[in-house]
Design a protein around this motif. Structure first.
Motif, short mmCIF file in Angstrom:
data_model
loop_
_atom_site.label_atom_id
_atom_site.label_comp_id
_atom_site.label_asym_id
_atom_site.label_seq_id
_atom_site.Cartn_x
_atom_site.Cartn_y
_atom_site.Cartn_z
N PHE A 144 0.81 -1.21 0.00
CA PHE A 144 0.00 0.00 0.00
C PHE A 144 0.85 1.26 0.00
N PRO A 145 0.27 2.36 -0.50
CA PRO A 145 0.96 3.66 -0.39
C PRO A 145 1.04 4.09 1.07
N SER A 146 1.98 4.97 1.36
CA SER A 146 2.24 5.37 2.75
C SER A 146 1.08 6.15 3.37
N GLN A 147 0.16 6.66 2.56
CA GLN A 147 -0.97 7.40 3.12
C GLN A 147 -2.15 6.48 3.43
N THR A 148 -1.84 5.21 3.67
CA THR A 148 -2.83 4.23 4.11
C THR A 148 -2.53 3.83 5.55
N VAL A 149 -3.57 3.72 6.37
CA VAL A 149 -3.43 3.38 7.79
C VAL A 149 -4.31 2.18 8.11
N PHE A 150 -3.72 1.12 8.62
CA PHE A 150 -4.48 -0.01 9.15
C PHE A 150 -4.58 0.15 10.67
N THR A 151 -5.75 -0.19 11.22
CA THR A 151 -5.95 -0.07 12.66
C THR A 151 -6.40 -1.41 13.26
N PRO A 152 -5.57 -2.45 13.19
CA PRO A 152 -5.98 -3.77 13.67
C PRO A 152 -5.81 -3.94 15.18
N HIS A 153 -6.65 -4.79 15.79
CA HIS A 153 -6.30 -5.33 17.10
C HIS A 153 -5.41 -6.55 16.85
N GLN A 154 -4.95 -7.19 17.89
CA GLN A 154 -3.92 -8.22 17.73
C GLN A 154 -4.38 -9.42 16.90
#
Length: 279
Positions: A144-154
């Motif tokens: 992914f491009p750097s302006q993508t954010v994933f917000t996962p729990h463990q």
């Protein structure tokens, strides 16, 4: 490792300019909330709006529209089937959040593929909840491009990265983040943010009272709202993460359980405080 502190709030949150309008504070599109999990996207939207996003459009199952408008009349809303209008609002968005309560069916994967295909270089994309699970479910590409954010729990991070709980060390997490390319906000009792630009950011705050359904949806909405209006980057993501837990810790002093919606309710007051205190 950089430990987040109150300084990040003074650095990121600033007074609103006297000459401004709705567009000054960003156009946001939030996608999620199927027939079963409408509350998830409503909590994300509430956090996004109350953290200051200028214009917020929610794309959700039609069943959720009345509840959304009753709680948040500030939102605009589209149904999953309104394809033409969906792509029109995506075209204009500064930040897109997809995933809270979205589900794992064909509609969900179609929406996710559409967002990934149309993301522009200047648009930030936050991927949360069901949308994270879809990557492993459908073997989607993980670069992914750097302006993508994933917000996962463990558990979501395990599916996304292939790392078991015991393998989720900072070294291994950083290595997987580098392969994926996106920024990773790994939610836990001490949330950690991974990015190529820094070793990693660690949040020292948080409490057991925050272990409540919808807390992650609220954080994703806050991150989206912060990115919509403040300088886009790691500091802004870090500020959203830190403020989310700071409010939670303050509320836990008098409350056995901290509800996500009470964090959102407190956001305008806290942000005003830090904007005034900014040097």
């Amino acid at each position: 490792m950089v430990q987040l502190s109150e300084d990040i709030l003074h650095k990121v949150i600033k007074k609103r300019p006297e000459i401004s309008h709705k567009g000054t504070f960003g156009r946001v599109v939030l996608i999620g909330g199927n027939q079963q999990y409408g509350g998830a996207i409503i909590m994300s939207a509430e956090a996004c709006i109350k953290s200051g996003a200028g214009l917020t459009t929610v794309i959700t199952a039609e069943k959720n529209h009345s509840a959304l408008h009753a709680r948040l009349p500030e939102t605009m809303v589209l149904a999953f089937w309104e394809t033409t209008m969906i792509y029109q609002v995506l075209e204009q968005a500064d930040v897109i959040l997809i995933g809270p309560g979205l589900g794992l069916d064909k509609t969900a994967i179609t929406l996710l593929k559409g967002v990934l295909k149309t993301q522009k270089a200047q648009q930030w994309l936050v991927i949360d909840g069901s949308a994270i699970s879809l990557f492993s479910e459908y073997n989607l590409s993980l670069k992914f491009p750097s302006q993508t954010v994933f917000t996962p729990h463990q558990a979501e991070w395990e599916r996304l990265s292939g790392l078991s709980f015991i393998e989720q060390t900072d070294e291994n997490n950083r290595a997987q983040q580098a392969l994926i390319g996106a920024k990773i906000v790994l939610k836990s009792h001490r949330t950690t943010i991974y990015d190529d630009a820094v070793s990693y950011y660690q949040n020292p705050l948080g409490n057991p009272g925050m272990a409540t359904g919808g807390m992650g949806d609220t954080l994703a909405g806050m991150i989206t709202g912060f990115l919509a209006q403040f300088e886009k980057g790691m500091d802004t993501i870090g500020a959203a993460v830190y403020l989310h837990s700071l409010i939670g810790d303050d509320l836990s002093e008098k409350n056995y359980v901290v509800l996500p919606t009470t964090i959102s309710e407190a956001l305008p007051r806290y942000m005003k405080k830090y904007a005034i205190e900014r040097k």
